[in-house]
Scaffold this motif. Sequence first.
Motif, PDB file in Angstrom:
ATOM      1  N   ASP A 187      21.959 -34.641   7.151  1.00  0.00           N
ATOM      2  CA  ASP A 187      21.418 -33.379   7.652  1.00  0.00           C
ATOM      3  C   ASP A 187      21.476 -33.330   9.187  1.00  0.00           C
ATOM      4  N   LEU A 188      21.142 -34.438   9.842  1.00  0.00           N
ATOM      5  CA  LEU A 188      21.169 -34.476  11.309  1.00  0.00           C
ATOM      6  C   LEU A 188      22.601 -34.374  11.836  1.00  0.00           C
ATOM      7  N   ASN A 189      23.524 -34.947  11.115  1.00  0.00           N
ATOM      8  CA  ASN A 189      24.923 -34.838  11.517  1.00  0.00           C
ATOM      9  C   ASN A 189      25.389 -33.387  11.465  1.00  0.00           C
ATOM     10  N   VAL A 190      24.999 -32.695  10.405  1.00  0.00           N
ATOM     11  CA  VAL A 190      25.350 -31.277  10.292  1.00  0.00           C
ATOM     12  C   VAL A 190      24.686 -30.476  11.403  1.00  0.00           C
ATOM     13  N   ALA A 191      23.411 -30.813  11.696  1.00  0.00           N
ATOM     14  CA  ALA A 191      22.700 -30.096  12.762  1.00  0.00           C
ATOM     15  C   ALA A 191      23.358 -30.329  14.119  1.00  0.00           C
ATOM     16  N   ALA A 192      23.803 -31.563  14.388  1.00  0.00           N
ATOM     17  CA  ALA A 192      24.463 -31.855  15.665  1.00  0.00           C
ATOM     18  C   ALA A 192      25.774 -31.090  15.792  1.00  0.00           C
ATOM     19  N   LEU A 193      26.567 -31.078  14.716  1.00  0.00           N
ATOM     20  CA  LEU A 193      27.836 -30.336  14.747  1.00  0.00           C
ATOM     21  C   LEU A 193      27.600 -28.845  14.949  1.00  0.00           C
ATOM     22  N   ASP A 194      26.566 -28.342  14.309  1.00  0.00           N
ATOM     23  CA  ASP A 194      26.248 -26.921  14.460  1.00  0.00           C
ATOM     24  C   ASP A 194      25.828 -26.608  15.899  1.00  0.00           C
ATOM     25  N   ALA A 195      25.040 -27.522  16.499  1.00  0.00           N
ATOM     26  CA  ALA A 195      24.614 -27.311  17.889  1.00  0.00           C
ATOM     27  C   ALA A 195      25.794 -27.370  18.842  1.00  0.00           C
ATOM     28  N   VAL A 196      26.734 -28.271  18.604  1.00  0.00           N
ATOM     29  CA  VAL A 196      27.937 -28.348  19.447  1.00  0.00           C
ATOM     30  C   VAL A 196      28.748 -27.074  19.319  1.00  0.00           C
ATOM     31  N   ARG A 197      28.864 -26.579  18.087  1.00  0.00           N
ATOM     32  CA  ARG A 197      29.634 -25.358  17.869  1.00  0.00           C
ATOM     33  C   ARG A 197      29.004 -24.181  18.591  1.00  0.00           C
ATOM     34  N   ARG A 198      27.675 -24.213  18.713  1.00  0.00           N
ATOM     35  CA  ARG A 198      26.961 -23.143  19.419  1.00  0.00           C
ATOM     36  C   ARG A 198      26.802 -23.459  20.907  1.00  0.00           C
ATOM     37  N   LYS A 199      27.394 -24.624  21.311  1.00  0.00           N
ATOM     38  CA  LYS A 199      27.332 -25.045  22.723  1.00  0.00           C
ATOM     39  C   LYS A 199      25.895 -25.248  23.192  1.00  0.00           C
ATOM     40  N   ASN A 200      25.060 -25.700  22.283  1.00  0.00           N
ATOM     41  CA  ASN A 200      23.662 -26.011  22.603  1.00  0.00           C
ATOM     42  C   ASN A 200      23.562 -27.525  22.759  1.00  0.00           C
ATOM     43  N   THR A 201      23.835 -28.000  23.979  1.00  0.00           N
ATOM     44  CA  THR A 201      23.918 -29.437  24.214  1.00  0.00           C
ATOM     45  C   THR A 201      22.569 -30.139  24.044  1.00  0.00           C
ATOM     46  N   VAL A 202      21.480 -29.454  24.399  1.00  0.00           N
ATOM     47  CA  VAL A 202      20.148 -30.068  24.270  1.00  0.00           C
ATOM     48  C   VAL A 202      19.855 -30.377  22.802  1.00  0.00           C
ATOM     49  N   SER A 203      20.082 -29.383  21.944  1.00  0.00           N
ATOM     50  CA  SER A 203      19.835 -29.591  20.518  1.00  0.00           C
ATOM     51  C   SER A 203      20.795 -30.629  19.933  1.00  0.00           C
ATOM     52  N   ALA A 204      22.047 -30.623  20.424  1.00  0.00           N
ATOM     53  CA  ALA A 204      23.029 -31.581  19.922  1.00  0.00           C
ATOM     54  C   ALA A 204      22.606 -33.008  20.262  1.00  0.00           C
ATOM     55  N   ARG A 205      22.164 -33.217  21.546  1.00  0.00           N
ATOM     56  CA  ARG A 205      21.731 -34.569  21.936  1.00  0.00           C
ATOM     57  C   ARG A 205      20.498 -35.012  21.141  1.00  0.00           C
TER      58      ARG A 205
END
Length: 394
Positions: A267-285
């Motif tokens: 689930d966290l991997n999917v969330a990180a990929l989604d944050a990168v796709r949205r260019k939300n670096t804070v959420s991705a990190r």
Amino acid sequence: MSELLDFLLQNDPSFRKARLPSLYSDFRSQQTLNPDGFVANVSAWKHGLSNAALAGHAPSKSPARNHLTLELDGALLRALENKQFGRPLALGTVLQEALASGEMIPLPQFLRATQSIYQKSWGSLPFAVAGWALKQIGLTGGPGDSMPRDQVVVVIQNLEAIAKAFVDVTADRTAPFERIFSRTHFRRTFEASLLQGQRLSDQDFDVLVKFLSRDKDILAVDGHTIKIRDPAETTTISEEDSAIASLKELMEELTKQTGVLSRRVDDLNVAALDAVRRKNTVSARAALKSKKLAENNLATRHATLGQLEEVAAKIQQAADNVQLVRVMEASTGALRSLNAQVGGADRVDAVLDDLREQMGQVDEVGNVIAEVGVGGWCCGRGGGGYRCEALGEG
């Protein structure tokens, strides 16, 4: 229409429409006027209520439905109420019969009993005594019935059915390691297969364990540990059994934890990929950091589980070795007994010598008979009867 009554009407042939007037009537007088009809009505109610309870359709105060016990209270009467015929007027008589015959046993008596219900027949309770007992709790049969409050009975028919299912489910558990459980692990392992996916209430579980251990002699129970009995082994719970039960429960818990952590990593991997796709670096990190922590926890759980599985494998191997040694000991004893019956090599030689001697005598007799046959025989009348003589070659 209540769930209980709907189950009876849909699944029990005895509760077909034509039978309802008789079943809901005050049929107590039939006991002397029409004994066959009385027995048929009582039997229909007993089996109907037992089957409904086993299927989980009887009223219960427990969050998990009771399957092995039946609660005798106003809720049961209300659940059986029919729009056309009202409440069953002879239900008290039915329960009185069930208690007197031992088909139903009050829960406190069942749990407190130290002797098997089959050794001391509960069915020996006189009908009058059973009736008196029911009167004390407000259940006498007839139109004036008032159901008892907070009275629970154990349904023996249902216990027998679950016990048979348990024997079938555990038939292939022959290794010692496979027959030992903690109470929690035992319940999680078997309750779904015994009740077609339904759960046992806490009350039902206590009743079932008591029945399988005390009355069926299938289980050995000692506090936290439950062991499926093997006639070839001791029936007591040893320290080794308790250790195995704790080990298996811990392994099961770690297996569940690894499953939860694996899903969290995904689930966290999917969330990180989604944050990168949205260019939300804070959420991705943040997601990647949480993922790393979950992966570390997962690796620790897997390492611990691997160690426990190795220990479990060694325990199983040691248990198998114990069984192997027992078989070898038994085989040695059997061979010793058979060799003793043989009597050793000297006796065998003597027997064979005697056998050869007797076989030689048979050959000698056969040779004599064959020689006599070469000259033939002459038979004729004389001396007051038939006489046969061997003819010479001349």
